[in-house]
Scaffold this motif. Sequence first.
Motif, PDB file in Angstrom:
ATOM      1  N   ALA A 144       0.856  -1.392  -0.136  1.00 25.70           N
ATOM      2  CA  ALA A 144      -0.125  -0.130  -0.149  1.00 25.70           C
ATOM      3  C   ALA A 144       0.840   1.379  -0.093  1.00 25.70           C
ATOM      4  O   ALA A 144       1.890   1.260   0.497  1.00 25.70           O
ATOM      5  N   ALA A 145       0.388   2.375  -0.660  1.00 25.59           N
ATOM      6  CA  ALA A 145       0.946   3.477  -0.754  1.00 25.59           C
ATOM      7  C   ALA A 145       1.328   4.259   0.676  1.00 25.59           C
ATOM      8  O   ALA A 145       2.536   4.870   0.546  1.00 25.59           O
ATOM      9  N   ASP A 146       0.584   3.965   1.395  1.00 25.70           N
ATOM     10  CA  ASP A 146       0.656   4.689   2.902  1.00 25.70           C
ATOM     11  C   ASP A 146       1.022   3.792   4.027  1.00 25.70           C
ATOM     12  O   ASP A 146       0.995   3.747   5.076  1.00 25.70           O
ATOM     13  N   SER A 147       2.221   2.683   3.412  1.00 25.37           N
ATOM     14  CA  SER A 147       2.605   1.816   4.202  1.00 25.37           C
ATOM     15  C   SER A 147       3.515   2.582   5.251  1.00 25.37           C
ATOM     16  O   SER A 147       3.895   3.795   5.215  1.00 25.37           O
ATOM     17  N   ALA A 148       3.864   1.685   6.375  1.00 20.65           N
ATOM     18  CA  ALA A 148       4.485   2.065   7.659  1.00 20.65           C
ATOM     19  C   ALA A 148       5.959   2.538   7.274  1.00 20.65           C
ATOM     20  O   ALA A 148       6.560   2.001   6.223  1.00 20.65           O
ATOM     21  N   SER A 149       6.612   3.066   8.217  1.00 18.86           N
ATOM     22  CA  SER A 149       8.150   3.430   8.041  1.00 18.86           C
ATOM     23  C   SER A 149       8.832   2.286   7.773  1.00 18.86           C
ATOM     24  O   SER A 149       8.456   0.960   8.405  1.00 18.86           O
ATOM     25  N   PRO A 150       9.880   1.961   7.091  1.00 19.80           N
ATOM     26  CA  PRO A 150      10.824   0.794   7.077  1.00 19.80           C
ATOM     27  C   PRO A 150      11.016   0.063   8.452  1.00 19.80           C
ATOM     28  O   PRO A 150      11.473   0.923   9.519  1.00 19.80           O
ATOM     29  N   LYS A 151      11.004  -1.227   8.616  1.00 17.80           N
ATOM     30  CA  LYS A 151      11.188  -1.857   9.849  1.00 17.80           C
ATOM     31  C   LYS A 151      12.492  -2.663   9.331  1.00 17.80           C
ATOM     32  O   LYS A 151      12.469  -3.214   8.474  1.00 17.80           O
ATOM     33  N   PRO A 152      13.419  -3.144  10.584  1.00 20.99           N
ATOM     34  CA  PRO A 152      14.430  -4.092  10.347  1.00 20.99           C
ATOM     35  C   PRO A 152      13.875  -5.411   9.871  1.00 20.99           C
ATOM     36  O   PRO A 152      12.771  -5.836  10.428  1.00 20.99           O
ATOM     37  N   ALA A 153      14.827  -6.334   9.225  1.00 21.25           N
ATOM     38  CA  ALA A 153      14.202  -7.533   8.963  1.00 21.25           C
ATOM     39  C   ALA A 153      14.021  -8.353  10.267  1.00 21.25           C
ATOM     40  O   ALA A 153      14.787  -8.144  10.990  1.00 21.25           O
ATOM     41  N   PRO A 154      13.132  -9.299  10.262  1.00 24.60           N
ATOM     42  CA  PRO A 154      12.903  -9.995  11.565  1.00 24.60           C
ATOM     43  C   PRO A 154      14.367 -10.855  11.971  1.00 24.60           C
ATOM     44  O   PRO A 154      14.512 -11.006  12.936  1.00 24.60           O
ATOM     45  N   GLY A 155      15.075 -11.303  10.952  1.00 28.45           N
ATOM     46  CA  GLY A 155      16.478 -11.875  11.234  1.00 28.45           C
ATOM     47  C   GLY A 155      16.350 -13.250  10.898  1.00 28.45           C
ATOM     48  O   GLY A 155      15.717 -14.115  11.044  1.00 28.45           O
TER      49      GLY A 155
END
Length: 336
Positions: A144-155
């Motif tokens: 989605a265009a209004d996606s949240a800020s980037p988050k670190p990969a789970p690992g």
Amino acid sequence: MTTAATAFRALGTTAELLVTDPARLGAATELLHGELAAIDLACSRFRPDSEISRLHEAAGRQVRVSPLLAEALGVALRAARVSDGLVDLTVGDAVRELGYDRDFAKVAGRVDAAEAGRAPGAADLTASERAVGGSDLAAAPAAAADSASPKPAPGWHRVLFDPVRRLVVLPRGVRLDLGATAKALAADRAARRIHSVVGCGTLVNLGGDLRAAGRPPAGGWQVALADDHAGAVASPDATVALHRDFALASSGITRRRWRRGGRTVHHIVDPRTGDVPEPRWRTASVAAKSTVDANTAATAAIVLGAAAPEWLARRRLPARLVGVGGDVVTTPGWPS
């Protein structure tokens, strides 16, 4: 020594095959097609019928995977471990959030979803594209265009894997992306198999991931390097010789780019942030004993940025790094 070559589209890129015996090119090409088709069916995140797509559907449950996917998972987990997590197979959601949710030809050709005010989906594909599976198709609509800020990969350490019994437990909410390591693995597997079956010198090139096997032509395989591997032969920035049973891989940010949310992004994600890394290198080329190792190091170099030359030198990996401003840095072992 006379050589023969062929090229075709596969795995979302150009596959090129060279052999030192023209009479064996046909048989070698059939073997390459077979290897690439098998890798695509096992590892493509763009195919709903791929084995890795079925693994995502079974998240949270123990699954026995095929020998090929087990090999690909083992290679990807090793790449994460030896790169100190700089190349991490759990970046699948981060890559999708950036808009890379289908073969790159479809990503590059569409309107920036954020600026258009909508997310492109299945309706953006032709009827034939929706009906036929393959590497050129999207498995899902864009994020989605209004996606949240980037988050670190789970690992990568969250993926439970028993390589002996080929058992995998993928945690819910974790999506894998084997793109880079699977393509490199395909180059390694194909070159070894072609040489073992047809017996002549072989060079496999999958979009800049190269692997040589067997006796090369006199002076080695001459490999042209450039930001755009498709035009490297016509306008090379540098040329190196690749010898028997050696590999070379290049990663970069100049080709697979698109507009997303008012900015230019690309296909290499920093697992530590879930976003594209700060731009320092536009291209990183690394030589190693396997294409997987070369590709892992080249991708890690793009993610690391300014710290890449020292990181590569400590691992005794010959490399050529081209900065976004055009400066060139090489590590010990790279030919002058």
